[in-house]
Design an enzyme around this catalytic site. Structure first.
Site, short mmCIF file in Angstrom:
data_model
loop_
_atom_site.label_atom_id
_atom_site.label_comp_id
_atom_site.label_asym_id
_atom_site.label_seq_id
_atom_site.Cartn_x
_atom_site.Cartn_y
_atom_site.Cartn_z
N ASP A 13 46.78 32.29 50.77
CA ASP A 13 47.04 33.34 49.79
C ASP A 13 46.65 34.70 50.39
O ASP A 13 45.53 34.87 50.88
CB ASP A 13 46.22 33.05 48.53
CG ASP A 13 46.55 33.98 47.38
OD1 ASP A 13 47.69 34.49 47.33
OD2 ASP A 13 45.68 34.17 46.50
N HIS A 14 47.57 35.64 50.35
CA HIS A 14 47.31 37.02 50.79
C HIS A 14 46.86 37.13 52.25
O HIS A 14 45.95 37.89 52.57
CB HIS A 14 46.28 37.70 49.88
CG HIS A 14 46.81 38.07 48.55
ND1 HIS A 14 47.71 39.08 48.34
CD2 HIS A 14 46.58 37.52 47.32
CE1 HIS A 14 48.02 39.16 47.05
NE2 HIS A 14 47.36 38.21 46.42
N SER A 46 45.34 34.79 35.80
CA SER A 46 44.19 34.59 34.93
C SER A 46 44.14 35.69 33.87
O SER A 46 44.05 36.87 34.21
CB SER A 46 42.88 34.61 35.74
OG SER A 46 42.86 33.57 36.69
N THR A 50 40.75 33.72 39.40
CA THR A 50 39.56 34.12 38.64
C THR A 50 39.16 33.07 37.62
O THR A 50 37.97 32.75 37.47
CB THR A 50 39.81 35.47 37.94
OG1 THR A 50 40.13 36.45 38.92
CG2 THR A 50 38.58 35.92 37.18
#
Length: 279
Positions: free
Chosen positions: A81-82, A206, A228
């Protein structure tokens, strides 16, 4: 079963639902998420932030994710992710990732396209596909939100790269929202139309109201990130067991409650995405 990003996104596109993509941080969050997926017979993505790869924890966590995916009887993709640099991408691939997100959204469009194509080329050599991002999805703590993803720029980006799916900015952000977000559902539809139906990704899942999530999925969101809420579910479970005077002393038994609270969170998000029963 361990599957690729393309395989799992294709399932969602064909079925008209979204794959819940859970950020995991330790073995306990992995266990909670996989238990929920097995119970609901749902395809899922487990993903890690680059900082975990750049710290010692990634060395231990990544093999646990891969082992859990192989053991699972439902489709599981292991995703970065990212990822912002080639180094992080190479680490993730070396440690078993079957999906890569390259985040070049902080760059101008042309540079984002150029960098994304470079990552796509690297990943294609090992049959791994890539999620791109256009429209920088920042934090709820940022002073201002960036410009929402432009449908025409999305068209150019998709036509110029070979990404499997595209993360977009439509009113979403990472973290706990200070006030209720308002997703631009019409923009989702326009991006899908302009790009010929590229599967879209909703980061910052989230805390977005359920009805907005459902509308976004109807409009073309095929992957929703949950990070989160996983952290909070694990933290709340830990706090609850710490407050119990009869709590077990062994770490393995102590951790059963946080695993369960993560599982319950994952159950709710799987159902929200419409992924239950789709494995």
């Amino acid at each position: 079963m361990l599957v690729t990003l393309k395989q799992i996104i294709d399932m969602a596109e064909k079925g008209g639902y979204a794959i819940p993509a859970f950020n995991v941080y330790n073995t306990e969050t992995v266990m909670g998420v996989v238990k929920a997926a097995e119970e609901l017979r749902a395809p899922i993505i487990m993903q890690v932030y680059p900082r975990l790869l750049n710290e010692e924890v990634g060395y231990y966590l990544c093999p646990a994710i891969v082992a859990a995916a192989h053991k699972a009887t439902v489709p599981v993709c292991f995703h970065l992710d990212h990822g912002a640099t080639e180094l992080e991408v190479q680490k993730a691939l070396r440690w078993g990732a079957t999906g890569i997100m390259y985040d070049g959204s902080v760059h101008e469009l042309d540079e984002n396209i150029k960098n994304t194509n470079h990552i796509v080329e690297i990943c294609s050599s090992v049959d791994v596909t890539v999620e791109g991002e256009l429209g920088h999805v920042g934090s709820v703590n940022d002073d201002v939100m960036g410009d929402f993803t432009d449908p025409e720029e999305a068209k150019q980006f998709v036509e110029s790269t070979n990404v499997t799916c595209l993360a977009v900015l439509i009113g979403n952000a990472h973290g706990h929202y200070k006030k209720e977000p308002k997703l631009d559902i019409e923009r989702v539809k326009k991006i899908r139309e302009a790009t010929g139906g590229i599967p879209l990704v909703l980061h910052g899942g989230s805390g977005i109201p359920d009805e907005q999530v459902k509308e976004a999925i109807k409009a073309g969101i095929r992957k929703m990130n949950i990070g989160t809420d996983v952290c909070c579910a694990f933290a709340e479970g830990t706090k609850e067991i710490l407050a119990d005077p009869k709590r077990p002393l062994g770490i393995d038994t102590f951790m059963k409650h946080p695993i369960e609270t993560v599982k319950q969170l994952a159950l709710s998000k799987i159902k929200l995405c419409g992924a239950d029963g789709k494995a």
